[in-house]
Design a protein around this motif. Sequence first.
Motif, mmCIF file in Angstrom:
data_model
loop_
_atom_site.group_PDB
_atom_site.id
_atom_site.type_symbol
_atom_site.label_atom_id
_atom_site.label_comp_id
_atom_site.label_asym_id
_atom_site.label_seq_id
_atom_site.Cartn_x
_atom_site.Cartn_y
_atom_site.Cartn_z
ATOM 1 N N LEU A 36 -4.345 8.766 2.165
ATOM 2 C CA LEU A 36 -5.779 8.759 1.883
ATOM 3 C C LEU A 36 -6.102 9.882 0.896
ATOM 4 C CD1 LEU A 36 -8.410 7.442 2.545
ATOM 5 C CD2 LEU A 36 -8.713 9.039 4.429
ATOM 6 N N TRP A 105 -4.271 1.979 -1.852
ATOM 7 C CA TRP A 105 -5.676 2.294 -1.570
ATOM 8 C C TRP A 105 -6.431 2.694 -2.833
ATOM 9 C CZ3 TRP A 105 -4.350 5.354 3.533
ATOM 10 C CH2 TRP A 105 -3.996 4.414 4.503
ATOM 11 N N SER A 108 -7.672 -0.483 -4.005
ATOM 12 C CA SER A 108 -8.788 -0.992 -3.209
ATOM 13 C C SER A 108 -10.063 -0.231 -3.509
ATOM 14 C CB SER A 108 -8.500 -0.903 -1.711
ATOM 15 O OG SER A 108 -7.152 -0.847 -1.461
ATOM 16 N N LEU A 136 -15.174 3.655 1.183
ATOM 17 C CA LEU A 136 -13.948 3.392 1.935
ATOM 18 C C LEU A 136 -14.049 2.224 2.927
ATOM 19 C CD1 LEU A 136 -12.437 6.949 2.453
ATOM 20 C CD2 LEU A 136 -11.678 5.141 0.921
ATOM 21 N N PRO A 137 -15.189 2.074 3.644
ATOM 22 C CA PRO A 137 -15.248 0.915 4.555
ATOM 23 C C PRO A 137 -15.076 -0.411 3.815
ATOM 24 C CG PRO A 137 -16.988 2.471 5.075
ATOM 25 C CD PRO A 137 -16.358 2.948 3.808
ATOM 26 N N GLN A 138 -15.603 -0.480 2.576
ATOM 27 C CA GLN A 138 -15.445 -1.720 1.808
ATOM 28 C C GLN A 138 -14.031 -1.833 1.254
ATOM 29 O OE1 GLN A 138 -18.896 -2.645 -0.793
ATOM 30 N NE2 GLN A 138 -19.620 -0.638 -0.169
ATOM 31 N N PHE A 140 -11.419 -0.634 2.610
ATOM 32 C CA PHE A 140 -10.544 -0.917 3.736
ATOM 33 C C PHE A 140 -10.266 -2.416 3.870
ATOM 34 C CE2 PHE A 140 -10.121 -2.054 8.247
ATOM 35 C CZ PHE A 140 -8.978 -1.324 8.564
ATOM 36 N N ARG A 141 -11.344 -3.203 3.768
ATOM 37 C CA ARG A 141 -11.213 -4.656 3.876
ATOM 38 C C ARG A 141 -10.305 -5.213 2.791
ATOM 39 N NH1 ARG A 141 -15.080 -8.699 5.517
ATOM 40 N NH2 ARG A 141 -14.947 -9.462 3.395
ATOM 41 N N LEU A 144 -6.550 -4.136 3.270
ATOM 42 C CA LEU A 144 -5.876 -4.383 4.547
ATOM 43 C C LEU A 144 -4.605 -5.236 4.436
ATOM 44 C CD1 LEU A 144 -6.077 -3.519 7.424
ATOM 45 C CD2 LEU A 144 -7.479 -5.523 7.929
ATOM 46 N N THR A 147 -1.822 -3.247 2.953
ATOM 47 C CA THR A 147 -1.432 -2.162 3.853
ATOM 48 C C THR A 147 -0.514 -2.678 4.948
ATOM 49 O OG1 THR A 147 -3.568 -1.141 3.436
ATOM 50 C CG2 THR A 147 -2.332 -0.328 5.307
#
Lengths: 216, 222
Positions: A36, A105, A108, A136-138, A140-141, A144, A147
Motif C-alpha cells: 500500500l 494497486w 487500480s 482507495l475504497p473504489q 479496492f474493487r 481485487l 490481487t
Amino acid sequence: MIRQFGWGEFLFLLEGARWTVVLSLLAFTVGGALGLAVALGRTSKWAWLRILMATYIQIFQGTPLLIQLFFVYFGLPLLGFKVDVWVALTIGLSLHTSAFLGEIWRGSIQAVPNGQNEAAAALGIGYLHRMFDVVLPQAFRIGLPATISFLVNLIKGTALAALLGLTELTRSGQLMANITFQPLQVYGAVALIYFFICIPLTYCSARIERRLNAAR
Amino acid sequence: MNYTFDFAPVLAAWPMLVDGILGTLRMSSLSMIFGLSLGIVFMLMRMSKQRTLKAIAIGYIELIRNTPILVQVFFVFFGMPALGIRLSGEQAAILAMTLNCAAYAAEIVRGGVQSIRPGQIEAGRALGMRVLDIYRFIVFRPAIRAVYPALCSQFILMMLNSSLMSSVSAEELTYFAQTLDSQTFRSFEIYLTLGIIYLALSQFVSIALGVLGRVYFSYPAK
C-alpha cells in the motif's frame, strides 16, 4: 523396509501444507501493508518518490524470486542480524509481495476517475482522508481480482521455501519422496494439495472479474 | 558490520557466468517456442465445441496454473523415471517449462483470438479466401499481435522461473552461481551479481522483443 505412500504419509504432507498457508498469509499481510505504501508512493505528487518506487518495483519484477530469497537469507547476517529461515523467508516474500501488489494497486488507484480525487480536494479533504475514504475504497474493487490472482502466485511462490530448507508442503514432499521411493505419487499428491488450496481463489478472482466487467 | 566485500572471485569466474546466461537463454527460448506451439493446440481444444476436448484443455490449464512450477519440475524429473522415462536435468527443465508455458500461452492466445470480431472472418470468406489463409492472416497474426506484450512478459517470467531449474541440476545461471558459491563462500556477492545479471537480462530481452515485435507486426504499413 521401505514405507509405502499411504494415508499417514498424506497427513504428513497436509502438516506441511499448514506451513505453506501460514507463510503465505504472513507474507501477504506484511507485504500488503508495504505494498500500500509502495502504491501510494508510486502515485504521489513528488517525482523523486515515484521514480524511487518505480525502481523498487522494477528490481523485484526483473529478478527471480529465488535470488531475492537467497539475497535476504545471505545478506541479512552480513548486516549483523542472526536470522532463522522463517524470518528470512517472511522478509523476502513480503518485499516481493509489496512490489507486485504495489504495482497492481497503482493501476487500480489510477483507474479511479480523477474527478473523485479533485472533488474531494475541492471539499478541503486532506490527503489521508481523501485516499482512505474516497479513492482507495473504489480502487479496492477494481484491484481485487488481480490481487487474488497474485495471492495464488504467492502461494505457489512459497514452494521456493523448500529450497532454503523450510519444511512446508514441497519440502515435505521431497522428504516423503526420499522415504517412500514413490516420487510420482508423492509429487502428484503435493500438486493436488496446492491445486485445492489455489483453485477456490482462482475461481473467486475470475468470478469477481466477470461481475466487474458486467457492471461496466 | 565488519565484512569486507570481495567481488574478485566472482568476477574471475566470468566464463562460468556467461555459460550460465547462455544456458538460461537457451532453456527459456526453447521452452517458449515449444510451449507456445503446445499452447495454441490447447487453445484450439479450449475453444472447440467438443465437450471432451474442452474439458481436457480446461483441466490441464487449471491444473498447471494452480500448482507451483517447482513441484511440476520435481514431478517430471523425479517422477518420470518411475514410468521408465529418464531425463537429464536440462531435458526435465525444458519439458516442465514447456508444459507450464503451454497453459499460460493457451489463455493468453485465447484472449487474442477472442478479440477478433466475427465480421473480420466473414469479410475474409466474402473475399473468397481459403480457410487456412483466413486462420493465418485474419485470426492468428492479428491475435498474436494483440497479445504480443503479454507473451513477452510471459517469456521474461519464464526466464526468471528458470532459476528454479538449478534444483534439478539443469545448467543455467543459478546453477553455476551455486557451484561458485560452494567453491568461494562469497554468497552475498554472488547473489548480488546474479540479481544484477537477471535484471539486465530481463531489461535487455524486454527491449529486444519490443523491437522485434515492432518490425514483425508493422504490417500493413510495410
